[in-house]
Design an enzyme around this catalytic site. Structure first.
Site, PDB file in Angstrom:
ATOM      1  N   LYS A  67      39.617  43.586  38.098  1.00 45.53           N
ATOM      2  CA  LYS A  67      39.312  44.407  36.917  1.00 45.53           C
ATOM      3  C   LYS A  67      40.510  44.506  35.969  1.00 45.53           C
ATOM      4  O   LYS A  67      40.364  44.460  34.750  1.00 45.53           O
ATOM      5  CB  LYS A  67      38.890  45.817  37.355  1.00 45.53           C
ATOM      6  N   TYR A 188      30.567  38.992  36.978  1.00 44.08           N
ATOM      7  CA  TYR A 188      31.284  40.102  37.620  1.00 44.08           C
ATOM      8  C   TYR A 188      31.356  39.917  39.142  1.00 44.08           C
ATOM      9  O   TYR A 188      32.431  40.020  39.747  1.00 44.08           O
ATOM     10  CB  TYR A 188      30.621  41.439  37.262  1.00 44.08           C
TER      11      TYR A 188
HETATM   12  N1  GLN Z   1      32.634  44.074  43.905  1.00 48.04           N
HETATM   13  C1  GLN Z   1      32.912  45.440  44.188  1.00 48.04           C
HETATM   14  C2  GLN Z   1      31.902  46.362  43.530  1.00 48.04           C
HETATM   15  O1  GLN Z   1      31.610  46.267  42.376  1.00 48.04           O
HETATM   16  C3  GLN Z   1      34.281  45.813  43.781  1.00 48.04           C
HETATM   17  C4  GLN Z   1      34.557  47.227  44.140  1.00 48.04           C
HETATM   18  C5  GLN Z   1      35.952  47.500  44.509  1.00 48.04           C
HETATM   19  O2  GLN Z   1      36.716  46.644  44.908  1.00 48.04           O
HETATM   20  N2  GLN Z   1      36.286  48.753  44.481  1.00 48.04           N
HETATM   21  O3  GLN Z   1      31.326  47.202  44.211  1.00 48.04           O
END
Ligand code: GLN
Length: 600
Positions: A67, A188
């Protein structure tokens, strides 16, 4: 290499290896397959050195850590205006997968799922079918190697990620997402499933710490501005609803992922990557958090706990009384300088100059009103933009008051030169010289011009005016004159070569000569009335070259003829040697003055 930091990291590893608290993420079925015992710690420094302890080459999915990087990429690709109007930067105080939006119906920040999906949507908006490729390539450049996707994890999350699907549709409803929702979600989920190691994470974090330049590969990945923006949201929201506690306890911008990774990025110092899959209730790696807390507490790395010492930016601050450049001058000029050289002030600076150091230097300078101030940057490796702005302001004050500001000690083409150049050129009273000596020479010239008259160095002087022959009778001088001969040189000629074996003493009658060592550095600049090659009277070694700077007339006396003269006029020869001793002791006392100025 066994270094103190390596030892510390080893201890950290042993201290927490038995920590079994927390649980491996299971809401993505494939993640349950992770080995909960894996534990790796890696640190990358901004000069590209890597420390590794434990399982630093075990691959796992990057998850939410992506992110931070996709946010930075969105800023690079679409600019801050579009990004900031799509996603907020306020901490949400909620879990990473919260479905709530802010009052403007936008995601709270890019570090929670809603904001991250919006970021992926932005990349999709600008790069379309190439969006994932662009993301994967960018994250690969941060790691310094080509990264792959764990397809099983990707498919597992796609099959079960209804909550994220709900978030994405909500974003679509508010036009935060445009186009095909499933395609954006694919991007994503895929970006979350990129495989990295703790070592990769350390290098990625160090790239952020290094203002966007990968310290291992040297590649420029992000601009410093966008890195600062990214580190800001990492600081306020990188650890989900543990973010406030995190800043309070650890105080280093960080981001975690449910794959068990954490990055922590200490600006201008290090990047840290940890891997340990057992998570706490917030979704943060239990051991990862302990490692970060431990390093930060032990070394006092909290970003808000910084010390500085403004005075350490000054090596020496002196005026030129009792000190001269390496240019020897004619008697009248020496007199003017003796009376006025305190009007020239020299500040020798050291270290990277930041905002408050530059302010301190400005204040020191403005405490007195010297005609000329020389700033020596020889020991300054860098200067912050903020400091540069203050110096630019100083230059304006100097210009307005008719004082001269001289900068020296750096090449014009260097990085520092590039920064300083901007204002050197805009101000009439600001000047640049490569060396401190050149700056001093120029400053002396200005003082002589302002408070006296400049001497004519072309006027031929009599042998009786030679400092080496001071006190000799007219008859002795006439006898000496018979034993030598006059010779003229055009400007730029080499008069003595360092390895020259010919033993001649040169008395400079008119013009200027420069004494230079083999690397081209000027040892001295001589005026009429001075001798060179005079050391032949003491020993047989020539240690420097002598060049004429202007057209020059010399009276030359071979050592052989000097010996004849000594036999004829022993007391006169003794006088000459005594004069030489006096000249040398004068030079030594000047050097002492310089050393004194430097060490007081
Ligand atoms: N792919 C995960 C999600 O969207 C990423 C979440 C995370 O690492 N906190 O739930």
């Amino acid at each position: 290499m066994e270094t103190p930091l390596k030892k510390f990291l080893d201890n950290c590893y042993s201290e927490f290896i038995d920590e079994k608290a927390g649980r491996v993420a299971d809401y993505i079925p494939e993640l349950t397959k992770a080995n909960p015992d894996h534990f790796g710690i890696s640190v990358a420094t901004i000069d590209g050195y890597l420390y590794e302890v434990g399982d630093t080459d075990v691959p796992f999915t990057i998850q939410s850590i992506s992110k931070a990087f996709v946010f930075a990429l969105a800023l690079e690709e679409l600019g801050e205006k579009i990004v900031e109007s799509t996603i907020g930067v306020e901490p949400s105080g909620e879990a990473f997968n919260s479905i709530r939006l802010n009052r403007k119906d936008l995601p709270f920040n890019p570090m929670v799922n809603a904001g991250a999906i919006a970021c992926s949507g932005l990349i999709y908006r600008s790069a379309k079918s190439q969006a994932f490729d662009l993301i994967c390539k960018t994250i690969s450049r941060l790691a310094g190697r080509n990264l792959d996707v764990d397809v099983a994890v990707f498919e597992s999350e796609r099959a079960t990620g209804d909550r994220n699907r709900a978030i994405a549709w909500l974003l679509k409803n508010y036009s935060v997402l445009e186009g095909d929702v499933d395609e954006v979600l694919d991007i994503y989920f895929r970006q979350c499933a990129i495989l990295v190691t703790a070592r990769d994470l350390a290098i990625m974090a160090a790239t952020l710490a290094n203002r966007g330049v990968n310290p291992v590969t040297g590649e420029v990945v992000f601009s410093p501005k966008n890195v600062a923006r990214t580190l800001s949201v990492m600081t306020s929201s990188g650890m989900y609803d543990y973010a406030g506690e995190w800043v309070y306890r650890v105080g280093v911008p960080a981001k975690s992922g449910v794959g068990g990774g954490i990055i922590a990025s200490l600006p201008s110092q290090i990047g840290l990557g940890t891997f340990s899959p057992r998570l706490d209730g917030y979704g943060n790696s239990v051991r990862g958090i302990k490692v970060c807390e431990n390093i930060s507490a032990h070394f006092g790395l909290h970003v808000l706990n910084r010390g500085n010492d403004v005075q350490s930016s000054l090596v020496a601050d002196y005026d030129m009384s009792g000190i001269t450049s390496r240019k020897y001058r004619l008697p009248k000029e020496i007199k003017i300088l003796n009376e006025n050289s305190n009007r020239i002030r020299i500040l020798e600076l050291i270290g990277t100059l930041d905002f408050v150091k530059a302010d301190f230097i400005c204040r020191r300078i403005l405490m007195n009103s010297n005609d000329i101030v020389v700033l020596d940057f020889r020991r300054v490796p860098g200067i912050f933009q903020s400091a540069n702005l203050l110096f630019e302001g100083l230059a304006k004050i100097f210009n307005a008051q008719g004082q001269a500001l001289i900068l020296c000690g750096f090449e014009k083409g260097s990085a520092l030169g590039g920064l300083l150049d901007k204002w050197v050129h805009n101000q009439e009273n600001v000047r640049w010289f490569l060396s401190l000596n050149d700056a001093m020479e120029w400053a002396e010239g200005q003082i002589i011009e302002k408070y006296g008259v400049t001497e004519n160095y072309d006027k031929v002087t009599a042998l009786s005016q030679q400092e080496l022959l001071k006190g000799l009778t007219d008859k002795e001088i006439i006898e000496l004159e018979k034993l030598g001969m006059k010779k003229s040189y055009k400007s730029g000629e080499c008069i003595i070569k360092a390895d020259d074996s010919s033993q001649i003493v040169y008395f400079l009658l008119s013009g200027i000569v420069n004494v230079k060592v083999s690397n081209g550095a000027k040892l001295a600049s001589l005026a009429p009335g001075m001798a060179f090659g005079e050391m032949a009277l003491l020993d047989q070694n020539r240690t420097a070259d002598v060049y004429s700077e202007t057209d020059v007339l010399c009276f030359e006396l071979t050592l052989k003829n000097y010996i004849i003269y000594r036999e004829m006029y022993p007391s006169s020869a003794e006088h000459i040697v005594r004069n030489l001793g006096e000249i040398l002791s004068g030079r030594i006392s000047k050097l002492n003055n310089k050393i004194n100025a430097l060490t007081k």
